[in-house]
Design a protein around this motif. Structure first.
Motif, mmCIF file in Angstrom:
data_model
loop_
_atom_site.group_PDB
_atom_site.id
_atom_site.type_symbol
_atom_site.label_atom_id
_atom_site.label_comp_id
_atom_site.label_asym_id
_atom_site.label_seq_id
_atom_site.Cartn_x
_atom_site.Cartn_y
_atom_site.Cartn_z
ATOM 1 N N HIS A 288 0.859 -1.177 0.000
ATOM 2 C CA HIS A 288 0.000 0.000 0.000
ATOM 3 C C HIS A 288 0.897 1.229 0.000
ATOM 4 O O HIS A 288 1.826 1.333 0.815
ATOM 5 C CB HIS A 288 -0.915 0.002 1.223
ATOM 6 C CG HIS A 288 -1.987 -1.030 1.172
ATOM 7 N ND1 HIS A 288 -3.331 -0.721 1.115
ATOM 8 C CD2 HIS A 288 -1.923 -2.395 1.157
ATOM 9 C CE1 HIS A 288 -4.049 -1.840 1.065
ATOM 10 N NE2 HIS A 288 -3.207 -2.870 1.102
ATOM 11 N N LEU B 51 0.866 5.130 0.680
ATOM 12 C CA LEU B 51 0.073 6.122 1.388
ATOM 13 C C LEU B 51 0.680 7.514 1.208
ATOM 14 O O LEU B 51 1.872 7.644 0.931
ATOM 15 C CB LEU B 51 0.028 5.789 2.887
ATOM 16 C CG LEU B 51 -0.313 4.351 3.273
ATOM 17 C CD1 LEU B 51 -0.203 4.174 4.781
ATOM 18 C CD2 LEU B 51 -1.695 3.964 2.778
ATOM 19 N N GLN B 52 -0.122 8.532 1.398
ATOM 20 C CA GLN B 52 0.379 9.906 1.343
ATOM 21 C C GLN B 52 -0.208 10.725 2.492
ATOM 22 O O GLN B 52 -1.269 10.401 3.033
ATOM 23 C CB GLN B 52 0.054 10.551 -0.008
ATOM 24 C CG GLN B 52 0.845 9.922 -1.154
ATOM 25 C CD GLN B 52 0.613 10.600 -2.483
ATOM 26 O OE1 GLN B 52 -0.491 10.577 -3.010
ATOM 27 N NE2 GLN B 52 1.664 11.211 -3.030
ATOM 28 N N ASP C 11 1.542 11.255 5.338
ATOM 29 C CA ASP C 11 2.409 10.935 6.473
ATOM 30 C C ASP C 11 1.670 11.102 7.799
ATOM 31 O O ASP C 11 2.128 11.816 8.700
ATOM 32 C CB ASP C 11 3.659 11.824 6.432
ATOM 33 C CG ASP C 11 4.820 11.244 7.229
ATOM 34 O OD1 ASP C 11 4.875 10.006 7.388
ATOM 35 O OD2 ASP C 11 5.664 12.029 7.682
ATOM 36 N N ARG D 184 0.785 8.593 9.988
ATOM 37 C CA ARG D 184 1.001 7.556 10.994
ATOM 38 C C ARG D 184 2.194 7.955 11.861
ATOM 39 O O ARG D 184 3.334 7.981 11.379
ATOM 40 C CB ARG D 184 1.215 6.208 10.323
ATOM 41 C CG ARG D 184 0.019 5.781 9.477
ATOM 42 C CD ARG D 184 0.130 4.357 8.990
ATOM 43 N NE ARG D 184 -1.040 3.950 8.226
ATOM 44 C CZ ARG D 184 -1.278 2.698 7.827
ATOM 45 N NH1 ARG D 184 -0.417 1.729 8.147
ATOM 46 N NH2 ARG D 184 -2.364 2.407 7.138
ATOM 47 N N PHE E 72 5.779 8.923 -1.052
ATOM 48 C CA PHE E 72 4.751 8.105 -0.401
ATOM 49 C C PHE E 72 5.333 7.293 0.734
ATOM 50 O O PHE E 72 6.535 7.012 0.783
ATOM 51 C CB PHE E 72 4.071 7.176 -1.415
ATOM 52 C CG PHE E 72 5.001 6.211 -2.116
ATOM 53 C CD1 PHE E 72 5.187 4.924 -1.637
ATOM 54 C CD2 PHE E 72 5.682 6.590 -3.271
ATOM 55 C CE1 PHE E 72 6.036 4.035 -2.282
ATOM 56 C CE2 PHE E 72 6.530 5.711 -3.924
ATOM 57 C CZ PHE E 72 6.710 4.432 -3.427
ATOM 58 N N GLU E 73 4.440 6.915 1.651
ATOM 59 C CA GLU E 73 4.768 5.999 2.727
ATOM 60 C C GLU E 73 4.456 4.574 2.243
ATOM 61 O O GLU E 73 3.433 4.343 1.600
ATOM 62 C CB GLU E 73 3.964 6.304 3.988
ATOM 63 C CG GLU E 73 4.245 7.678 4.575
ATOM 64 C CD GLU E 73 3.466 8.792 3.897
ATOM 65 O OE1 GLU E 73 4.100 9.735 3.353
ATOM 66 O OE2 GLU E 73 2.227 8.724 3.887
#
Length: 250
Positions: free
Chosen positions: A155, A157-158, A160, A162, A195-196
């Protein structure tokens, strides 16, 4: 271009060794930056710009997987300074760049960042890459090899968001991180994106292009959807000077 001459910064570390194997299997040529030199490596010191001329000669791409630990000076001189010094040594030749930083890098108020400013310096390195004018991808991996055996569905993610500072923020295998970093160098859809990277339960995807394509591109010197919590105007003068010097004119 699919076969690249890649400078691997951090190639002797736990991520770099995976990157070297993945990149070589994909048909790329790998040059590992090392203070000692040796087989398959080129001698150079990230903290000594004058030592990097041979390392950047005739390269097409750079993958940064380097990092340090301890006090703030190390993050400033290695995590940030190493990126700055390689970019300066490379000059204006076109490059593809894949930079590894960390999930939670924009979270400034946690105990970890307050103790050593590691996130701030890694984020400044990201900004140098974005400002440089080179085609780049910035990957913020979650916790290395904390994934279960059935946890390989990637996955991207964008934003940040978390920020627990623990594996609750996400997990990723070192092997899959290496695969993503290498794939980014030859993906048009990955250019200009941050992205993460986490893995969830499920099998690994065989095609990363849809994941890269679904990301929002960066706009400016921060990642897409990043918190606006580190104004450039408040940055140290040396950092602002580095940004200005590495930003192409015209």
């Amino acid at each position: 271009m699919t076969d690249l001459n890649i400078l691997l910064v951090g190639g002797t570390g736990s991520i770099g060794r995976h990157v070297a194997r993945v990149a070589t299997a994909a048909g790329h040529s790998i040059r590992i930056l090392s203070r000692q030199g040796g087989a398959g490596a080129v001698r150079g010191d990230l903290t000594d710009p004058a030592s990097l001329a041979d390392a950047v000669r005739d390269i097409d791409a750079v993958i940064f997987t380097h990092g340090t630990h301890g006090a703030e000076a190390g993050y400033r001189d290695v995590d940030y300074g190493g990126v700055r010094n390689v970019l300066e040594a490379a000059g204006d030749r076109p490059l593809r760049i894949a930079l590894m930083t960390a999930i939670g890098v924009t979270y400034r108020d946690g105990a970890y960042n307050r103790s050593n400013r590691a996130h701030d310096w890694k984020r400044r390195a990201e900004r140098l890459v974005r400002a440089s004018g080179h085609d780049y991808t910035i990957v913020r991996p979650s916790w290395f090899d904390h994934n279960d055996d059935d946890q390989h569905e990637l996955h991207f993610l964008q934003g940040d968001t978390r920020t627990s500072g623990s594996p609750a923020d996400g997990v990723i295998s070192r092997q899959q991180l290496a695969e993503v970093l290498v794939a980014a160098l030859t993906s048009d859809a990955a250019i200009g994106k941050t992205f993460e990277l986490v893995a969830e339960r499920g099998p690994a995807q065989t095609d990363l292009e849809p994941l890269f394509a679904a990301l929002e591109p960066d706009d400016g010197i921060d990642g897409a959807k990043d918190a606006e919590n580190m104004p450039v105007s408040d940055e140290p003068s040396s950092v602002r000077e580095d940004l200005d010097r590495l930003t192409p004119r015209g």
